[in-house]
Design a protein around this motif. Structure first.
Motif, PDB file in Angstrom:
ATOM      1  N   LYS A 418      25.833 155.237  56.196  1.00  0.00           N
ATOM      2  CA  LYS A 418      25.745 154.260  55.102  1.00  0.00           C
ATOM      3  C   LYS A 418      25.449 154.961  53.783  1.00  0.00           C
ATOM      4  N   HIS A 420      26.289 157.972  53.087  1.00  0.00           N
ATOM      5  CA  HIS A 420      27.520 158.679  52.712  1.00  0.00           C
ATOM      6  C   HIS A 420      28.526 157.724  52.087  1.00  0.00           C
ATOM      7  N   SER A 421      28.504 156.453  52.514  1.00  0.00           N
ATOM      8  CA  SER A 421      29.424 155.472  51.946  1.00  0.00           C
ATOM      9  C   SER A 421      28.949 154.915  50.612  1.00  0.00           C
ATOM     10  N   GLY A 422      27.728 155.308  50.181  1.00  0.00           N
ATOM     11  CA  GLY A 422      27.244 154.894  48.874  1.00  0.00           C
ATOM     12  C   GLY A 422      26.084 153.930  48.893  1.00  0.00           C
ATOM     13  N   ASP A 423      25.626 153.507  50.075  1.00  0.00           N
ATOM     14  CA  ASP A 423      24.496 152.586  50.178  1.00  0.00           C
ATOM     15  C   ASP A 423      23.201 153.386  50.139  1.00  0.00           C
ATOM     16  N   LEU A 424      22.520 153.362  48.995  1.00  0.00           N
ATOM     17  CA  LEU A 424      21.275 154.115  48.843  1.00  0.00           C
ATOM     18  C   LEU A 424      20.041 153.251  49.060  1.00  0.00           C
ATOM     19  N   ARG A 451      17.763 157.719  45.704  1.00  0.00           N
ATOM     20  CA  ARG A 451      18.017 156.437  45.048  1.00  0.00           C
ATOM     21  C   ARG A 451      17.406 156.415  43.643  1.00  0.00           C
ATOM     22  N   ARG A 454      19.302 158.658  41.424  1.00  0.00           N
ATOM     23  CA  ARG A 454      20.597 158.085  41.050  1.00  0.00           C
ATOM     24  C   ARG A 454      20.423 156.999  39.992  1.00  0.00           C
ATOM     25  N   GLU A 458      22.019 157.126  36.514  1.00  0.00           N
ATOM     26  CA  GLU A 458      22.890 156.063  36.010  1.00  0.00           C
ATOM     27  C   GLU A 458      22.380 155.542  34.671  1.00  0.00           C
TER      28      GLU A 458
END
Length: 793
Positions: A418, A420-424, A451, A454, A458
């Motif tokens: 998860k 790796h798929s972008g769910d932090l 997180r 990031r 962001e």
């Protein structure tokens, strides 16, 4: 025939189980395997059938097991060796392609020849019960060289194949590093074990090695080698597997190995106990015979034979005296019992031992089937124990392994996927305080740090993007403003050049006007007649005359035309129009005598023409003077002189020039109130101050409302400074932007209406003159106050 299991049946049953599970697992994942490791399926299925062959041979006491031994076990072991050798070339990576190709050809050729030789030699060998292996095999002893070669063909070929395999793996072991080297070392160790078994098999076939010892090594080394092969294969990056399968394989292998060791000891202990029990039986019989009993009481024995007298003391199987001759051929054993096969039937296999009683040679025979029945029960119990243990492991697997290991690892792996798929925002449940729990906890801490990092990144990217967009917008506006400023600068240069060029014709026109005026002044009559004086007086009188009403003006003009016609004046209409232009609407009676004579009429027209010419010369002179002032202001506005050329300047003249230059561009409804208190003189640059007054006055004009606009300009001289205030009654400057109006390129006007440089330049010019500028603004009033030191201060 019902099976009679022995200890080795248990060993090979477990090996069938391990190899079968591994084969089924890899077969189910065949599509995920690399082409090289798909070759692992062949050794696994060969090992499975090899174990089945050994299980059959050890589980049945029948001559037909010899066929299984020769035509199933031996070919399968050769195929296993060739497949393992081929697999070794592709282990970790494909290496030595030419060597691999030639080795495969040679190995297949040798294997086919060995299988053919061994199968052909089988038919030249007798099948009998082997007392050491305890099942039916072809005769391993022969005087024929061809038969001996057929016996050694399988083990010899296997030895050569595995020797070549070891050389390949050793070359790879020297080549690889790290994990590849360790995995190759494990695989090399397994092949060395198989090679040791092949060498031991050769020694057994040549009667240099004990078969019970060989079988013990065979069974235990095989399971260890199988475990190494499976675990090494499962640890390859190219072979998909699961932790649960690895754990179950490892547990199954350890369990089987432990049970094998326990069974080995139990079997050896059982065999010793059975030997002791048979020895007690023999001593009991001997004691009874020595005490004079003819037919002793027996428990296990079926035969008690008096070899010396060749008669039976006990004969439960109805043997004849002819059978006693077979027992005479059996080598005597007085210390222990030995296995002997008196017939080719399983019932003819006995444990025999010799003793002397009353100087007679006796032989006691205990049936082997009885022993196998007892062993069978023990092995069945071991197999049931193994199956029950496996069942228990599978039942407890969710608690022992899934709950504690597999499920936590699965949750951790799902969390990593998860992430790796972008769910932090994923978290992994921590269900234990062991290493996996610490790993899960570390993952949660790591994902929290990532997180936060990031989010901060962001936010920074968002801020930087906004700042960049703002900078790009400002740069774009700056570029447009600079382009506009450049155009204004170019226009200023052109205006300065045009102003210089316009000055020349204006000067010529002005000079011509003065020349005409001087010419008129120099034309003086030697003596003015009465008519001339009267005509001049008449024209002077009408300069201050007011025009009549529009309604009566047309009637008077007609009357004047009629009067001129009556006096025979040529073109009376044109003369009447000229008179009306200069407010002469009637001819008073005292001046009518001028028109009575031809001379008077000519004198009037001449003086009227001189008056008209003088009037128009005055208009031209006024226009030229005004044009000269505008050109002067334009020239001084657009030309920036050198900084060192400061001069004494009159602020009044500078403001006057600006008002003159923009007088035609004022809004019609704007009133300009220009007041002066003194004429202050400063030291500075006239052209720069012209820009100051131009910007401030023009801004005030644009700020005024369309109706009722008013601008107040006040110049005042104090002791040490001059004060200029410019006030308008516009809507004012908003309070929030008032501090920014002097910033370069800041403007509230629409795009193209302003550069944002005006007030910035104004402030800079005032500061260069050692002055200051202040602004006050509210709705209905905006006041700019400029203070500049006087020249005398």
């Amino acid at each position: 025939m019902a099976p009679l299991l022995n200890l080795y049946s248990f060993f090979y049953f477990g090996l069938c189980l391990v190899s079968g599970i591994a084969f089924v697992y890899f077969m189910s994942r065949k599509e995920d395997l690399t082409p090289t490791f798909r070759g692992l399926l062949i050794p696994l299925i060969c090992l499975f059938f090899w174990s089945v062959a050994w299980s059959i041979c050890n589980s049945f006491v029948a001559p037909w097991t010899a066929y299984v031994f020769v035509f199933l076990k031996n070919p399968v072991i050769l195929i296993l060796g060739v497949a393992s050798s081929h697999l070794a070339f592709g282990f970790q990576e494909n290496s030595f392609p030419r060597w691999k190709q030639w080795s495969l050809r040679v190995h297949i050729t040798l294997a086919v020849l060995a299988i053919f030789a061994n199968g052909s030699g089988f038919f030249f060998r007798e099948v009998h019960f082997d007392p050491k292996m305890e099942f039916y095999v072809p005769d391993q002893q022969s005087t024929s060289l061809i038969v001996q070669l057929s016996i050694l063909s399988i083990a010899g070929t296997m030895f050569l194949v595995l020797g070549n395999t070891i050389v390949v793996l050793f070359a790879k072991y020297l080549k690889f590093q790290g994990l590849q080297k360790r995995n190759t070392g494990g695989f090399l160790l397994a092949i060395l074990g198989i090679l040791s078994l092949a060498l031991a098999d050769i020694l057994v076939d040549l009667n240099y090695f004990s078969k019970p010892t060989f079988l013990f090594l065979l069974t235990n080394l095989t399971i260890i080698i199988m475990t190494i092969l499976i675990l090494v294969s499962l640890n390859q990056e190219t072979i998909p597997s699961t932790v649960g399968f690895k754990i179950m394989t490892f547990n199954l292998t350890i369990l089987y190995l432990i049970l094998s060791i326990v069974a080995n000891f139990l079997f050896n202990r059982f065999r010793v106990d059975f030997q002791n029990e048979m020895s007690r039986e023999k001593h009991s019989i001997k004691t009874q015979l020595e005490l004079g009993s003819t037919y002793p009481f027996v428990y296990l024995s079926e035969l008690v034979i008096d070899i010396q007298n060749q008669n039976f003391r006990i004969n439960k199987v109805n043997f004849t005296k002819e059978n006693i001759k077979e027992f005479k051929k059996v080598s005597s054993s007085f210390e222990s019992f030995q296995l002997h096969s008196l017939t080719n039937e399983p019932s003819g296999i006995y444990w025999t031992s010799d003793f002397y009683a009353k100087n007679h040679h006796f032989l006691v025979a205990i049936p082997y089937i009885e022993y196998r029945n007892k062993v069978h029960q023990t092995v069945v119990w071991l197999i049931v124990t193994l199956l029950f243990s496996l069942f228990t492991i599978f039942m407890l697997y969710p608690v022992l392994h899934k709950t504690s290991i597999v499920y936590p690892l699965t949750r951790l792996l799902a969390g990593i996927r998860k992430m790796h798929s972008g769910d932090l925002f994923v978290t992994v449940k921590v269900s234990s305080r062991d290493e996996i729990g610490e790993l899960s906890n570390s993952f949660n801490e790591m994902i929290s740090i990532v997180r936060d990092a990031r989010l901060q990144l962001e936010q920074k990217i968002k801020e930087r993007t906004e700042s960049l967009n703002q900078t790009i917008l400002e740069l774009r506006e700056t570029q447009e403003q600079l382009l506009h400023a450049e155009r204004m600068s170019t226009l200023g240069k052109i205006a300065a050049s045009v102003a210089h060029e316009i000055n020349n014709p204006l000067a010529a026109i002005k000079g011509s006007i003065q020349f005409i005026k001087d010419g008129q002044a120099n034309v003086v009559s030697s003596e003015k007649t009465e008519l001339v004086l009267l005509a001049e007086q008449f024209l002077e009188e009408f300069k201050t005359q007011k025009r009549s009403e529009v309604t009566s003006r047309f009637k008077r003009k007609k009357e004047l035309i009629a009067y001129f016609k009556s006096k025979s004046i040529p073109d009376p209409i044109s003369l009447a129009d000229t008179c009306f232009d200069f407010k002469i609407e009637t001819i008073p009676e005292e001046y009518q005598k001028i028109f009575d004579t031809e001379e008077g009429r000519n004198t009037f027209q001449s003086k009227l023409n001189e008056f008209v010419i003088g009037f128009h010369l005055g208009i031209i002179e006024t226009a030229v003077e005004r044009a000269s002032k505008i050109v002067f202001a334009l020239k001084h506005h657009s030309y920036a002189g050198p900084k060192e050329s400061q001069k004494l300047l009159s602020l009044k003249e500078g403001i006057d020039s600006v008002l003159s230059m923009y007088s035609t561009s004022w809004k019609q409804s704007i009133e300009i109130d220009w007041k002066i208190s003194g004429d202050p003189v400063i030291l500075g640059h006239a052209d720069e101050l012209v820009q100051v007054w131009t910007n401030l006055i023009y801004n005030a004009i644009q700020a005024c409302p369309k109706e009722g606009g008013k601008i107040q300009i006040f110049l005042k001289e104090e002791e040490t400074e001059a004060i200029v205030s410019i006030e308008d009654n516009g809507k004012g400057i908003p309070e929030e932007i008032l501090p920014r109006i002097f910033e370069p390129f800041f403007t509230t006007k629409e795009l193209g209406m302003g550069t944002g440089l005006g007030l910035s330049i104004v402030q800079k010019i005032i500061q260069n003159h050692n002055g200051n500028i202040q602004v006050e603004s509210r709705p209905g009033k905006t006041l700019f106050t400029i203070r500049i030191p006087l020249a005398k201060s």
